[in-house]
Design a protein around this motif. Structure first.
Motif, PDB file in Angstrom:
ATOM      1  N   GLU A 109       1.029  -1.291   0.091  1.00  0.00           N
ATOM      2  CA  GLU A 109       0.079  -0.008   0.104  1.00  0.00           C
ATOM      3  C   GLU A 109       0.920   1.151   0.037  1.00  0.00           C
ATOM      4  N   ASP A 168      -3.955  -2.023  11.380  1.00  0.00           N
ATOM      5  CA  ASP A 168      -4.940  -3.018  11.624  1.00  0.00           C
ATOM      6  C   ASP A 168      -4.548  -4.214  10.326  1.00  0.00           C
ATOM      7  N   ARG A 169      -3.951  -3.821   9.309  1.00  0.00           N
ATOM      8  CA  ARG A 169      -3.604  -4.981   8.485  1.00  0.00           C
ATOM      9  C   ARG A 169      -2.469  -5.756   8.606  1.00  0.00           C
ATOM     10  N   ILE A 214      -4.113  -9.416   9.440  1.00  0.00           N
ATOM     11  CA  ILE A 214      -4.274  -9.910   8.163  1.00  0.00           C
ATOM     12  C   ILE A 214      -2.989 -10.480   7.550  1.00  0.00           C
ATOM     13  N   GLU A 255      -2.198 -11.408  -1.684  1.00  0.00           N
ATOM     14  CA  GLU A 255      -2.981 -10.278  -1.756  1.00  0.00           C
ATOM     15  C   GLU A 255      -3.786 -10.150  -0.472  1.00  0.00           C
ATOM     16  N   ILE A 256      -3.882  -8.788  -0.149  1.00  0.00           N
ATOM     17  CA  ILE A 256      -4.679  -8.531   0.928  1.00  0.00           C
ATOM     18  C   ILE A 256      -5.775  -7.542   0.606  1.00  0.00           C
ATOM     19  N   ASP A 257      -6.905  -8.064   0.535  1.00  0.00           N
ATOM     20  CA  ASP A 257      -7.995  -7.104   0.305  1.00  0.00           C
ATOM     21  C   ASP A 257      -7.999  -6.592  -1.209  1.00  0.00           C
ATOM     22  N   GLY A 258      -7.424  -7.464  -2.163  1.00  0.00           N
ATOM     23  CA  GLY A 258      -7.199  -6.834  -3.363  1.00  0.00           C
ATOM     24  C   GLY A 258      -6.032  -6.180  -3.502  1.00  0.00           C
ATOM     25  N   ARG A 259      -5.136  -5.884  -2.691  1.00  0.00           N
ATOM     26  CA  ARG A 259      -3.962  -5.346  -2.815  1.00  0.00           C
ATOM     27  C   ARG A 259      -2.529  -6.398  -2.695  1.00  0.00           C
TER      28      ARG A 259
END
Length: 97
Positions: free
Chosen positions: A13, A45-46, A49, A76-80
């Protein structure tokens, strides 16, 4: 067998995160890195995950062709995309001036 020092350089990100863990090999290092994320939470918070993804990984990180002691791990984390480069690193006691 002795633990080695592994350096993680992670892109996620728009941020670059670096940390180190000790482990027997790159696969164990990935799990140790996941543990460290739960405590240090560099990605907010990520981090939880991402740690879950590291623990759920059945395959070891991928060795990079033509390089010694360097691996890559992606998820891939939430599409990222998260990209982690893992380098087995000499510890301070192993560095000679």
């Amino acid at each position: 067998m002795t633990d080695h020092l592994f350096t993680f350089i992670c892109e996620f990100e728009g941020g670059t995160y670096a940390s180190q863990v000790q482990a027997l090999n790159a696969h164990h290092a990935l799990m140790e890195w996941g543990k460290s994320l739960r405590h240090s939470r560099p990605m907010g918070d990520r981090a939880e995950i991402i740690a879950d993804a590291a623990f759920d990984e059945d395959e070891p990180p991928t060795p990079l062709d033509g390089l010694d002691n360097v691996w890559c791990w992606t998820t891939e984390i939430d599409g990222r995309l998260l990209l982690a480069n893992i380098v087995r690193t000499l510890g301070r006691s192993n560095v000679h001036p």
